[in-house]
Design a protein around this motif. Structure first.
Motif, PDB file in Angstrom:
ATOM      1  N   LYS A   1       0.788  -1.265  -0.043  1.00 42.77           N
ATOM      2  CA  LYS A   1       0.106  -0.027   0.130  1.00 42.77           C
ATOM      3  C   LYS A   1       0.698   1.296  -0.193  1.00 42.77           C
TER       4      LYS A   1
ATOM      5  N   ASN B   1      -1.427   6.837   0.230  1.00 43.91           N
ATOM      6  CA  ASN B   1      -2.907   7.087   0.079  1.00 43.91           C
ATOM      7  C   ASN B   1      -3.767   5.662   0.412  1.00 43.91           C
ATOM      8  N   ALA B   2      -3.389   4.632   0.323  1.00 40.48           N
ATOM      9  CA  ALA B   2      -3.875   3.380   0.435  1.00 40.48           C
ATOM     10  C   ALA B   2      -3.994   3.012   2.175  1.00 40.48           C
TER      11      ALA B   2
ATOM     12  N   ARG C   1      -6.576   5.313   3.766  1.00 45.22           N
ATOM     13  CA  ARG C   1      -7.700   4.750   3.536  1.00 45.22           C
ATOM     14  C   ARG C   1      -8.003   3.486   4.399  1.00 45.22           C
ATOM     15  N   MET C   2      -6.716   2.558   4.636  1.00 44.78           N
ATOM     16  CA  MET C   2      -7.026   1.571   5.644  1.00 44.78           C
ATOM     17  C   MET C   2      -7.513   1.757   6.895  1.00 44.78           C
ATOM     18  N   ARG C   3      -6.306   3.176   7.377  1.00 47.02           N
ATOM     19  CA  ARG C   3      -6.764   3.567   8.719  1.00 47.02           C
ATOM     20  C   ARG C   3      -8.035   4.146   8.982  1.00 47.02           C
ATOM     21  N   ARG C   4      -8.558   4.869   8.049  1.00 45.66           N
ATOM     22  CA  ARG C   4      -9.787   5.391   8.155  1.00 45.66           C
ATOM     23  C   ARG C   4     -10.954   4.140   8.247  1.00 45.66           C
ATOM     24  N   ALA C   5     -10.804   3.200   7.674  1.00 47.43           N
ATOM     25  CA  ALA C   5     -11.725   2.042   7.544  1.00 47.43           C
ATOM     26  C   ALA C   5     -11.577   1.208   8.591  1.00 47.43           C
TER      27      ALA C   5
ATOM     28  N   ALA D   1     -14.066  10.986   6.661  1.00 46.62           N
ATOM     29  CA  ALA D   1     -14.179   9.654   5.988  1.00 46.62           C
ATOM     30  C   ALA D   1     -15.396   9.724   4.976  1.00 46.62           C
TER      31      ALA D   1
ATOM     32  N   ASN E   1     -15.319   6.093  13.692  1.00 46.31           N
ATOM     33  CA  ASN E   1     -15.560   5.461  12.308  1.00 46.31           C
ATOM     34  C   ASN E   1     -15.802   3.835  12.425  1.00 46.31           C
TER      35      ASN E   1
END
Ligand code: ADP
Length: 197
Positions: free
Chosen positions: A74, A77-78, A81-85, A113, A160
């Motif tokens: 990753k 950016n990826a 995104r992983m952290r946000r999810a 998010a 989140n």
């Protein structure tokens, strides 16, 4: 389900031209039902491990897998995104946004998010309610006690609905009452199905 796996993880920093071997081959598997405490003296590599699991830093060797996805391929950016999810993080010194209200601190992560503001606010209110901060919504974080500030930081980390809640010495800056309060809260969250490292 495994929320997290570390396979053969090594992390070597460099300090003054000399290698600092912070992690020397870590293998861990953590289930989504677990509340895991990593214990050890200062400097033994606890923060390093949490930073790697959060994707805030990369291992020198080995692989980290969060919610079934390897972090190895990753880009930034990826990873964000992983952290946000999947990840909520609580720090020793809270890292709250002092210029914003208590409610705004907990609303913001969901808005970032991509949630609608009204939904984000409604979830933030529920979290503040659950963590005993309902009457502090409009306050600035600065007026809260240490224990209340950490509960606010926990509410924000839960905004989140993270797969995994990471906490780095979350009681380290609190007095013993505040520390017990936070641990009790973690037990309650874990009983409600939250995986915590
Ligand atoms: P803990 O959280 O258990 O106190 P850390 O993970 O913070 O331990 O640190 C592990 C080791 O790595 C320590 O020897 C520390 O000095 C070293 N270390 C941590 N971060 C860095 C860095 N950015 N650069 C160089 N050495 C570091």
């Amino acid at each position: 389900m495994h929320v997290m796996e570390a396979r053969g993880v090594r992390k070597t920093y460099e300090a003054d031209g000399a290698p600092v071997r912070a992690l020397r081959g870590i293998d861990v598997t953590m289930d989504d039902t677990e509340f895991v405490a990593v214990m050890g003296p200062s400097g033994c590599g606890k923060s390093t491990l949490l930073n790697l699991v959060a994707g805030l830093d990369t291992p020198t060797e080995g692989e980290i897998i969060v919610a079934g996805e390897s972090l190895a391929e990753k880009d930034e950016n990826a990873l964000a995104r992983m952290r946000r999810a999947h990840i909520g993080i609580v720090f020793q010194f809270f890292n709250l946004l002092e210029g914003m209200s208590v409610l705004e601190n907990v609303t913001l992560p969901a808005v970032i998010a991509g949630a609608r503001r009204r939904q984000a606010e409604s979830r933030a209110r529920d979290l503040l309610d659950m963590l005993g901060l309902a009457d502090k919504q409009a306050a600035a974080p600065g007026v809260l006690s240490g224990g209340q500030r950490q509960r606010l930081a926990i509410a924000r980390a839960l905004a989140n609905k993270p797969t995994l809640l990471l906490a780095d010495e979350p009681t380290g800056a609190l007095d013993s009452d505040g520390g017990l309060e936070v641990l009790e809260l973690f037990r309650r969250l874990h009983a409600g199905g939250q995986a915590i490292l």
